[in-house]
Enzyme design. Structure first.
Site, PDB file in Angstrom:
ATOM      1  N   LYS A   1       0.838  -1.213   0.000  1.00 21.34           N
ATOM      2  CA  LYS A   1       0.000   0.000   0.000  1.00 21.34           C
ATOM      3  C   LYS A   1       0.866   1.254   0.000  1.00 21.34           C
ATOM      4  CE  LYS A   1      -4.015  -2.379   1.892  1.00 21.34           C
ATOM      5  NZ  LYS A   1      -3.462  -3.728   1.946  1.00 21.34           N
ATOM      6  N   ARG A   2       1.889   1.257  -0.837  1.00 20.66           N
ATOM      7  CA  ARG A   2       2.805   2.374  -0.916  1.00 20.66           C
ATOM      8  C   ARG A   2       2.212   3.515  -1.738  1.00 20.66           C
ATOM      9  NH1 ARG A   2       5.030  -0.781   2.476  1.00 20.66           N
ATOM     10  NH2 ARG A   2       7.278  -1.153   2.474  1.00 20.66           N
TER      11      ARG A   2
END
Lengths: 309, 309
Positions: A105-106
């Site tokens: 979830k960058r």
């Protein structure tokens, strides 16, 4: 030329006859007895244990599913030693013939987003972490997604952008409807994804920009399937979070492609479930993982049937 | 009892008379000549170079600024070796008397968010990465922030939630106004932050839940300062992104507290700026870093004056 990520995923789904994604989420307290260490064991010792566990899961599900999803957070929780283990787990998954979705979830802006994309996108030696794909958060807007999409193009990789998440609080922002165009936030993100894929469609019908859409909101899943016809959907929330096979059916196209359904705890910690504990015993935890995977494949097969090749 | 993160930050701002945050964003192409390696140097060699560089920056700014912000992405870009360097950089910052903001923009749901919080929140040996605080993305909603806030309470740590980011595309989601209550997304996030801080205010007047608000939107900065009276603001966008001292003035309270202004490239790569290159030469890049820090401190002092202790 390397086959695109979406085409590799479609081929793997057809080959295994499965749309199950196995989430690699090691947690200290849930590991099989032989891998559980003392509370005060070093991060290095725990990292070795996580690595052995994740590799054991991979070996148990190889050939049965198309893809695994290592959860970066649990490896990061061990500090640098955990990240070294994460790297080796990704490598092992590829050796076992599985695709990988790095669940990180960058996101960030500009050249920092480029650094994340460089870090995680590209299998084998095409990137330092060597993953086929990465989950990405959209809060920072379109220009924060562009560097990821550019790396997808260059390295035959994929991303899965958070659209409509499975948690109860996800609606706080995602469901808010704009007064300008009456679109919810998740619809706005979906529309952007659809547009990005339109010019990047591979042979199997999908582009590199996938979407995370939770199993816990079946109506929105159906709506989002239509809104992003060329996006692969990564559907979390099956099993432990309450979603069942009927809930995820709307995520698939009639040919059985277009989505993968993630299950983490329900598969990797199957040894804790009474029915498997009794049948296999604690030392045969990999047999429990394999059996739980077979069961999920059967459950999905009751609602979707990918044409096997 | 450990002093809260916000109180430690206030004390450091008062002690240094500075609200400058130095962003530690190593990039291969911009490193000083002595640290720049061949393109095909190993990740391990580059990681050593990044570590030396970041430690050199820390030593040059220690005592001049309250806090540094390592950008995780650039270290992750080097794979596991980079993460090991990142860990050591955080440790070095604390030894040098600086607070740390880990810029990771992490988030996830439930127990996965807990894992990120466990990983990054808590200085020294209170967490594996040992950082005082972490940047966090809010797309997943309130329940995804709760585990981070719980760890802030337990470990005297802080978070900075993305609210209104400095990039041109940030408005795509953040500026959308809801038809139900006429609030924009960034206002909704700000309201949630204000509520979380209300019951957690430390001696210097702030809670543990900070907010990222870009220098590139001065009007919204003023609005958000009022909307979150007890939140520390982390203000990016100064310098390279175009924000100046006048643009960030509205982020501060009259006593000079309440915000830190980040500058990455403008300080850490000051050796590339003609005026410093001429004055210090390439081998004295740390002198250029120190001079650029002094200059930014002076620029900020023209609009805000923290009472020095």
């Amino acid at each position: 030329m390397t086959t695109s990520f979406s085409d590799r995923l479609s081929a793997q789904i057809r080959k295994t006859g499965s749309a199950t994604c196995v989430g690699l989420d090691p947690r200290k307290a849930s590991l099989p007895g032989e891998l559980r260490l003392a509370d005060d064991a070093s991060p290095e010792a725990w990292a070795a244990s996580y690595e052995t566990f994740a590799i054991g899961v991979i070996d148990a599900v190889a050939g049965k599913v198309p893809v695994v999803k290592p959860q970066a957070a649990f490896f990061e929780q061990l500090g640098p030693a955990g990240m070294q283990a994460l790297y080796r787990v990704v490598q092992h998954a590829h050796r076992a013939g599985l695709l990988t979705i790095m669940d990180g979830k960058r996101n960030d802006i500009g050249s920092t987003a480029e650094a994340y994309a460089d870090a995680y996108l590209g299998a084998g030696d095409r990137s330092p972490w060597g993953s086929d794909s990465l989950t990405v958060s959209p809060y920072l807007g379109a220009d924060s997604l562009d560097p990821f999409i550019a790396r997808c193009d260059e390295r035959a990789a994929g991303i899965f952008v958070l659209v409509k998440t499975s948690n109860p609080g996800g609606g706080m922002l995602q469901d808010r409807r704009s007064d300008s165009d009456q679109q919810t936030i998740y619809q706005t993100v979906a529309q952007h994804i659809a547009k990005q894929n339109a010019t990047r469609v591979g042979a199997s019908g999908y582009g590199p920009v996938g979407a995370v859409v939770g199993a816990t909101y079946p109506e929105q899943l159906a709506e989002l399937r239509k809104a992003m016809p060329q996006a692969y959907l990564l559907i979390p929330g099956f099993g432990a979070q309450g979603g069942g096979a009927q809930d995820v059916a709307a995520g698939f196209h009639p040919n059985g492609l277009g989505a993968v359904v993630n299950n983490s705890r329900g598969i990797i910690f199957a040894h804790q479930r009474p029915e498997y504990a009794e049948k296999f015993g604690a030392s045969a935890w990999q047999d429990a993982v394999a059996a739980a995977t077979d069961l999920m494949n059967q459950q999905l097969a009751s609602v979707v049937q990918p044409a096997q090749t």
